[in-house]
Design an enzyme around this catalytic site. Structure first.
Site, PDB file in Angstrom:
ATOM      1  N   ASN A  97      50.635  75.454  33.730  1.00  0.00           N
ATOM      2  CA  ASN A  97      51.871  75.396  32.973  1.00  0.00           C
ATOM      3  C   ASN A  97      52.967  76.148  33.720  1.00  0.00           C
ATOM      4  O   ASN A  97      52.824  77.348  34.002  1.00  0.00           O
ATOM      5  CB  ASN A  97      51.663  76.000  31.581  1.00  0.00           C
ATOM      6  CG  ASN A  97      52.918  75.919  30.725  1.00  0.00           C
ATOM      7  OD1 ASN A  97      53.797  76.760  30.821  1.00  0.00           O
ATOM      8  ND2 ASN A  97      52.990  74.891  29.915  1.00  0.00           N
ATOM      9  N   MET A 120      28.491  29.433  32.530  1.00  0.00           N
ATOM     10  CA  MET A 120      27.100  29.701  32.893  1.00  0.00           C
ATOM     11  C   MET A 120      26.849  29.038  34.254  1.00  0.00           C
ATOM     12  O   MET A 120      26.746  27.806  34.338  1.00  0.00           O
ATOM     13  CB  MET A 120      26.147  29.144  31.842  1.00  0.00           C
ATOM     14  CG  MET A 120      26.458  29.598  30.426  1.00  0.00           C
ATOM     15  SD  MET A 120      26.133  31.337  30.142  1.00  0.00           S
ATOM     16  CE  MET A 120      27.554  31.794  29.133  1.00  0.00           C
ATOM     17  N   CYS A 128      20.938  40.223  25.693  1.00  0.00           N
ATOM     18  CA  CYS A 128      21.638  39.532  26.774  1.00  0.00           C
ATOM     19  C   CYS A 128      23.072  39.208  26.372  1.00  0.00           C
ATOM     20  O   CYS A 128      24.000  39.289  27.191  1.00  0.00           O
ATOM     21  CB  CYS A 128      20.910  38.241  27.128  1.00  0.00           C
ATOM     22  SG  CYS A 128      19.193  38.480  27.661  1.00  0.00           S
TER      23      CYS A 128
END
Length: 527
Positions: free
Chosen positions: A78, A272, A441
């Site tokens: 800071n 796929m 899956c």
């Protein structure tokens, strides 16, 4: 001190220190509190000491820097730019009355973080225009920890939201923001829910006494991280629906239909495709790849390796589902080959599968790799019995990897997710998921959509995907038309779709079912 490699900065739980006796109890060392907070889930630390000498602050900073660097967490100082330069920490935080951003940048250089406090839309926009790397917005609630009289104005969550909206309108939506001032675990959910603008959510919560003055700083940090993670779940779900990422699944025929329907339900675009020559083109579409080891053949493994390389080359995420990894020597060798062939954004499996993955990652030599696992896996089912603490240790170890960090997801009654720094448990789901083929899956498919759409934080993406998946299962099982596994599957797909649609309309009522809890890092060994 030489600068370390750049780290990924996460502002989720931003600890601001305070050593005054009114905050830090007598007899407690600040370093011990910071160490506990880091174990609990603090993701950034600011050393704030307005009264000490530069030499004292530098000495304290060096002690804290050893702790933060070990956890991969930034340490900011800071105000005192000179001290930050001296100790070589990650950056500074400046108030409105401190050094201006331009001068601090000239002193620190381009690689350091500069944060700025902002109390109004004008201050916030001006700080971003000047080059601030993040903003601390506050004061949100009344607090006794602030010394400056210019923080007396209380913004409230609505005021924070107004600043965030102004940042978005000014083109600064990408600048991280944390809210600060009187925030604790009790009011954190309200701040996260109501202090965000639709185009600019908060990136974290900055706290002082909520951690420093807590009886158990680790637990306090974990509660705050839990609140932040829960609030980010719908942001990821919404991002997936908006981005429609491609989910390229290389998986077995048994689960292809369910995985494709699940992908569509959450808003992804499934394909796929097990032929690796398609992978370079598909990787260019900006989605993610799932490598599912449900069926392992020499030709299939070769396709996995080539597709993995294509997605790695394109910089796109890959999810590994090491199905039945511990069941046979062939599968153990396949895991070894895949892990050595490239990098994964997420590795997901049950406890037995993940123990096998861990044995591959930590193997010292090839002879060790030829040995059977300590506990053989029965088919794709998990036979390992591990406690939550042990599974968390397993997930952390896999996530930290061996020079190849990732997000590890250990599935079970409680799902454990870790990126090595942050670890969470998700207790959503239903036993009917275990009664249908391909549910695990399909979780891999949802994970791929999430990490593809929410690239800035794969850990948060994985938590959100796991929550969405589990909540939808609970909602489906509770329906009166569900009588068993056969009726559960279509209901589950419907509820995934319903969660996605509701979230897109900013209807987050389903989030009340989410059970997300950050887990402290207790440095437990992997069993």
């Amino acid at each position: 001190m030489a600068d370390p490699p750049p780290m990924t900065v996460d502002y989720s739980v931003y600890l601001v220190t305070d050593s005054r006796p009114a905050i830090l109890a007598p007899g407690r060392r600040l370093a011990h509190v910071v160490d506990a907070a880091l174990r609990g889930g603090a993701t950034a630390v600011q050393l704030r000491d307005k009264l000490g000498s530069d030499a004292d602050v530098a000495a304290q900073a060096r002690e804290l820097l050893g702790l933060t660097r070990a956890r991969g967490v930034p340490l900011l100082i800071n105000d005192r730019v000179g001290v930050a330069l001296e100790v070589g920490c990650e950056g500074v935080h400046l108030g409105q009355d401190d050094m201006d951003v331009a001068q601090a940048r000239r002193m620190l250089g381009p690689g350091k973080i500069i944060g700025v406090s902002a109390r109004s839309p004008a201050e916030a926009v001006a700080a971003c225009d000047a080059g601030a790397d993040y903003l601390g917005i506050g004061t949100v609630f009344s607090t006794t920890t602030r010394r400056k009289t210019d923080t007396a104005t209380i913004l409230g969550p609505a005021g924070v939201g107004a600043i965030l909206a102004a940042l978005a309108a000014a083109g600064h939506a990408s600048v991280p923001t944390v809210a600060i001032g009187g925030i604790d675990a009790a009011n954190a959910p309200a701040v996260l829910a109501h202090a965000s603008a639709p185009r600019k959510p908060l990136d974290g919560l900055a706290v002082v006494s909520a951690i420093v003055a807590a009886a158990d700083p680790a637990a306090a940090a974990a509660r705050l991280l839990s609140a932040v993670l829960r609030a980010r779940v719908p942001l990821v779900v919404e991002r997936v629906a908006r981005a429609t990422p491609v989910s390229h699944n290389m998986t077995n025929l048994v689960v292809q239909n369910l995985a494709a329907n699940v992908a569509l339900a959450v808003g992804a675009s499934p394909i796929m495709a097990n032929y690796a020559l398609e992978a370079p083109d598909l990787a260019g579409l900006g989605g993610a790849l799932v490598i599912n080891m449900g069926t392992v053949t020499p030709e299939g493994l070769d396709n996995f390796v080539k597709a993995l390389a294509a997605y790695n080359d394109a910089g796109r995420p890959v999810v590994l589902d090491p199905v039945g990894a511990g069941a046979t020597a062939v599968r153990r060798d396949a895991v070894k080959k895949l892990l050595s062939a490239g990098t994964f954004a997420v590795i997901k499996g049950n406890a037995s599968e993940m123990l096998t993955v861990h044995s591959v990652i930590t193997a010292d030599d090839q002879e060790h790799q030829r040995q059977p696992p300590r506990e053989a896996q029965r088919g794709v089912d998990s036979t390992a019995t591990l406690t939550i603490t042990q599974r968390a240790a397993l997930a952390r170890s896999i996530a930290r990897g061996r020079g190849r960090p990732c997000v590890a997801v250990v599935t079970g009654v409680s799902d454990i997710i870790s990126d090595g720094r942050r670890t969470a448990r998700v207790d959503n789901g239903h036993e009917l998921l275990g009664a249908i083929t391909g549910s695990g899956c399909s979780l891999g498919t949802v994970l791929s959509a999430a990490v593809a759409a929410y690239e800035e934080d794969p850990f948060v993406a994985a938590v959100a995907a796991t929550v969405m998946f589990g909540v939808a299962a609970e909602m489906a099982a509770a329906r009166s038309d569900v009588r068993g596994p056969g009726t559960f599957v279509p209901a589950f797909i419907d509820e995934l779709h319903a969660v996605r649609r509701a979230t897109a309309e900013r209807d987050w009522r389903w989030l009340a079912l989410a059970k997300v809890e950050a887990i402290q890092d207790d440095d437990a060994p992997v069993p």
